[in-house]
Write a protein that holds these residues in place. Structure first.
Motif, PDB file in Angstrom:
ATOM      1  N   PHE A 105       3.340   0.454   2.188  1.00  0.00           N
ATOM      2  CA  PHE A 105       3.253  -0.281   0.922  1.00  0.00           C
ATOM      3  C   PHE A 105       4.013   0.420  -0.195  1.00  0.00           C
ATOM      4  O   PHE A 105       4.523  -0.235  -1.101  1.00  0.00           O
ATOM      5  CB  PHE A 105       1.791  -0.589   0.536  1.00  0.00           C
TER       6      PHE A 105
ATOM      7  N   ASP B  59       8.433  -0.109  -3.930  1.00  0.00           N
ATOM      8  CA  ASP B  59       9.668   0.459  -4.491  1.00  0.00           C
ATOM      9  C   ASP B  59      10.824  -0.540  -4.394  1.00  0.00           C
ATOM     10  O   ASP B  59      11.615  -0.676  -5.322  1.00  0.00           O
ATOM     11  CB  ASP B  59      10.068   1.748  -3.743  1.00  0.00           C
TER      12      ASP B  59
ATOM     13  N   ARG C 134       8.594  -6.961 -13.784  1.00  0.00           N
ATOM     14  CA  ARG C 134       7.508  -6.093 -14.267  1.00  0.00           C
ATOM     15  C   ARG C 134       6.136  -6.451 -13.713  1.00  0.00           C
ATOM     16  O   ARG C 134       5.114  -6.192 -14.362  1.00  0.00           O
ATOM     17  CB  ARG C 134       7.473  -6.071 -15.793  1.00  0.00           C
ATOM     18  N   CYS C 135       6.115  -7.053 -12.523  1.00  0.00           N
ATOM     19  CA  CYS C 135       4.844  -7.385 -11.867  1.00  0.00           C
ATOM     20  C   CYS C 135       4.784  -6.781 -10.467  1.00  0.00           C
ATOM     21  O   CYS C 135       4.685  -7.526  -9.468  1.00  0.00           O
ATOM     22  CB  CYS C 135       4.650  -8.897 -11.802  1.00  0.00           C
ATOM     23  N   PRO C 136       4.832  -5.446 -10.348  1.00  0.00           N
ATOM     24  CA  PRO C 136       4.749  -4.832  -9.019  1.00  0.00           C
ATOM     25  C   PRO C 136       3.458  -5.207  -8.291  1.00  0.00           C
ATOM     26  O   PRO C 136       3.420  -5.197  -7.057  1.00  0.00           O
ATOM     27  CB  PRO C 136       4.819  -3.324  -9.302  1.00  0.00           C
ATOM     28  N   LEU C 137       2.419  -5.567  -9.055  1.00  0.00           N
ATOM     29  CA  LEU C 137       1.172  -6.031  -8.446  1.00  0.00           C
ATOM     30  C   LEU C 137       1.422  -7.150  -7.441  1.00  0.00           C
ATOM     31  O   LEU C 137       0.777  -7.221  -6.388  1.00  0.00           O
ATOM     32  CB  LEU C 137       0.226  -6.511  -9.562  1.00  0.00           C
ATOM     33  N   ILE C 138       2.372  -8.026  -7.745  1.00  0.00           N
ATOM     34  CA  ILE C 138       2.606  -9.175  -6.860  1.00  0.00           C
ATOM     35  C   ILE C 138       3.228  -8.720  -5.543  1.00  0.00           C
ATOM     36  O   ILE C 138       2.771  -9.100  -4.465  1.00  0.00           O
ATOM     37  CB  ILE C 138       3.458 -10.247  -7.578  1.00  0.00           C
TER      38      ILE C 138
ATOM     39  N   ALA D  84       2.955  -5.799  -4.316  1.00  0.00           N
ATOM     40  CA  ALA D  84       1.916  -4.995  -3.655  1.00  0.00           C
ATOM     41  C   ALA D  84       0.893  -5.878  -2.962  1.00  0.00           C
ATOM     42  O   ALA D  84       0.338  -5.498  -1.927  1.00  0.00           O
ATOM     43  CB  ALA D  84       1.234  -4.082  -4.681  1.00  0.00           C
ATOM     44  N   ALA D  85       0.655  -7.067  -3.524  1.00  0.00           N
ATOM     45  CA  ALA D  85      -0.268  -8.016  -2.897  1.00  0.00           C
ATOM     46  C   ALA D  85       0.386  -8.691  -1.688  1.00  0.00           C
ATOM     47  O   ALA D  85      -0.252  -8.881  -0.652  1.00  0.00           O
ATOM     48  CB  ALA D  85      -0.708  -9.068  -3.915  1.00  0.00           C
TER      49      ALA D  85
ATOM     50  N   TRP E 107       2.484  -7.547   0.338  1.00  0.00           N
ATOM     51  CA  TRP E 107       2.537  -6.654   1.503  1.00  0.00           C
ATOM     52  C   TRP E 107       1.376  -6.930   2.470  1.00  0.00           C
ATOM     53  O   TRP E 107       1.509  -6.734   3.691  1.00  0.00           O
ATOM     54  CB  TRP E 107       2.525  -5.195   1.030  1.00  0.00           C
ATOM     55  N   SER E 108       0.244  -7.395   1.935  1.00  0.00           N
ATOM     56  CA  SER E 108      -0.916  -7.730   2.783  1.00  0.00           C
ATOM     57  C   SER E 108      -0.585  -8.809   3.811  1.00  0.00           C
ATOM     58  O   SER E 108      -1.288  -8.944   4.811  1.00  0.00           O
ATOM     59  CB  SER E 108      -2.091  -8.238   1.924  1.00  0.00           C
ATOM     60  N   GLN E 109       0.450  -9.624   3.525  1.00  0.00           N
ATOM     61  CA  GLN E 109       0.765 -10.778   4.378  1.00  0.00           C
ATOM     62  C   GLN E 109       1.773 -10.451   5.477  1.00  0.00           C
ATOM     63  O   GLN E 109       2.192 -11.343   6.208  1.00  0.00           O
ATOM     64  CB  GLN E 109       1.326 -11.934   3.522  1.00  0.00           C
TER      65      GLN E 109
ATOM     66  N   SER F 102      -5.855 -10.014  -1.403  1.00  0.00           N
ATOM     67  CA  SER F 102      -4.525  -9.389  -1.404  1.00  0.00           C
ATOM     68  C   SER F 102      -4.171  -8.881  -2.802  1.00  0.00           C
ATOM     69  O   SER F 102      -3.550  -7.826  -2.943  1.00  0.00           O
ATOM     70  CB  SER F 102      -3.463 -10.382  -0.917  1.00  0.00           C
TER      71      SER F 102
ATOM     72  N   GLY G 135      -3.504  -5.240  -3.981  1.00  0.00           N
ATOM     73  CA  GLY G 135      -2.269  -4.992  -4.728  1.00  0.00           C
ATOM     74  C   GLY G 135      -2.500  -4.082  -5.926  1.00  0.00           C
ATOM     75  O   GLY G 135      -1.710  -3.184  -6.204  1.00  0.00           O
TER      76      GLY G 135
ATOM     77  N   ARG H 153      -2.760  -0.621  -4.740  1.00  0.00           N
ATOM     78  CA  ARG H 153      -1.464  -0.096  -4.280  1.00  0.00           C
ATOM     79  C   ARG H 153      -0.540   0.280  -5.432  1.00  0.00           C
ATOM     80  O   ARG H 153       0.492   0.920  -5.199  1.00  0.00           O
ATOM     81  CB  ARG H 153      -0.777  -1.130  -3.372  1.00  0.00           C
ATOM     82  N   CYS H 154      -0.867  -0.149  -6.647  1.00  0.00           N
ATOM     83  CA  CYS H 154      -0.082   0.265  -7.816  1.00  0.00           C
ATOM     84  C   CYS H 154      -0.538   1.619  -8.347  1.00  0.00           C
ATOM     85  O   CYS H 154       0.053   2.145  -9.294  1.00  0.00           O
ATOM     86  CB  CYS H 154      -0.167  -0.800  -8.918  1.00  0.00           C
TER      87      CYS H 154
END
Lengths: 174, 174
Positions: free
Chosen positions: A11, A16, A24-28, A30-31, A33-35, B58, B62, B65-66
């Motif tokens: 992840f 990265d 500016r939404c690395p959360l998305i 990162a989420a 990656w679960s899929q 997810s 996420g 993971r940040c």
């Protein structure tokens, strides 16, 4: 970059690489990656878009609020993300004259005041001559319709950024 | 900072100030702005936590993971956020000896491999002596339970960061 490589990322690597597919939404990323695993680039894109669509309205507005103004303060101050700087430069927004900059700043401010989020446009599919007219046009639209349009632009930007990262020929800009 | 001031912020100011209440997730602050005005700090905190709770699994993963590892690569490289650096320093995680760092790195790697997100702990409520034991303990727990625990730590961190920003006496660290 092929999908086998993408699917092998932990992840940290994934965020990265794909963390700014949505500005500016690395959360998305990162989420998303679960899929994994992803069958192809369309599948990967589908999961980014599905996450956006599943957010409550406040979250969708939040995505838009993480975007910079076009030709705004952040472009002047050099604090744009690398992707956004490249896109705004490509659209000619770095070479506006003072009157054009002022006109856009006024329209951006009106738009923010009306909708509560900044004007978002896939700059690579537009140019400096078209932006003010498009902004003025969208400024007149009903808020619910404009939210949908703006999220559509977020997806166009994301699609182009993914194509750059995955090396899809024909879509990637210079 | 009083609530009148918070409620008067445009979304740009709000995200500048509260964008890292949840580590590297300015999207969440940007979404919470939709819920203004806030009656008090508890009300503001409630909206941050409600947004986290409403995300699909997810998205919750996420968020985790940040977060950086405790005493990990980012601390070594100096790329932590200001808030995380202060918190990790306060817990003594900057002054580990080589053996302690190695032990934590091994535990962090095991945790990431098991759960698919990094070990998150409100470092200001812990210290360098307690961290490895707590990590080893949580490493043994069922994934669904550990996800809940980790999100609880995200909220503890957020509560302390909000208290710092709002100047709540008694909660704010040095």
């Amino acid at each position: 970059m092929d999908m086998e490589k993408v699917n092998s990322m932990d992840f940290g690597e994934f965020v990265d690489v794909f963390g700014n597919v949505v500005e500016r939404c690395p959360l998305i990323a990162a989420a998303v990656w679960s899929q994994r695993p992803f069958s192809n680039s369309e599948d990967l894109e589908k999961h980014f878009f599905a996450f956006i669509d599943a957010l409550p309205q406040s979250g969708q507005e939040g995505i838009l609020r993480c975007h910079p103004d076009l030709a705004g303060r952040e472009l002047q101050q050099g604090t744009l993300t690398a992707e956004s700087r490249r896109e705004q430069r490509g659209a000619g927004l770095m070479s506006l004259d003072a009157a054009e900059r002022l006109r856009l700043a006024e329209l951006n401010a009106q738009y923010r005041a009306r909708f509560g989020f900044p004007f978002v446009l896939a700059a690579r599919l537009s140019d400096r001559a078209a932006v003010p007219g498009e902004l003025a046009r969208r400024l007149q639209r009903p808020p619910a319709e404009e939210l949908r349009t703006a999220l559509g632009e977020v997806k166009k930007i994301g699609r182009l950024r993914l194509a750059d990262l995955l090396g899809a020929a024909g879509l990637a800009g210079p």
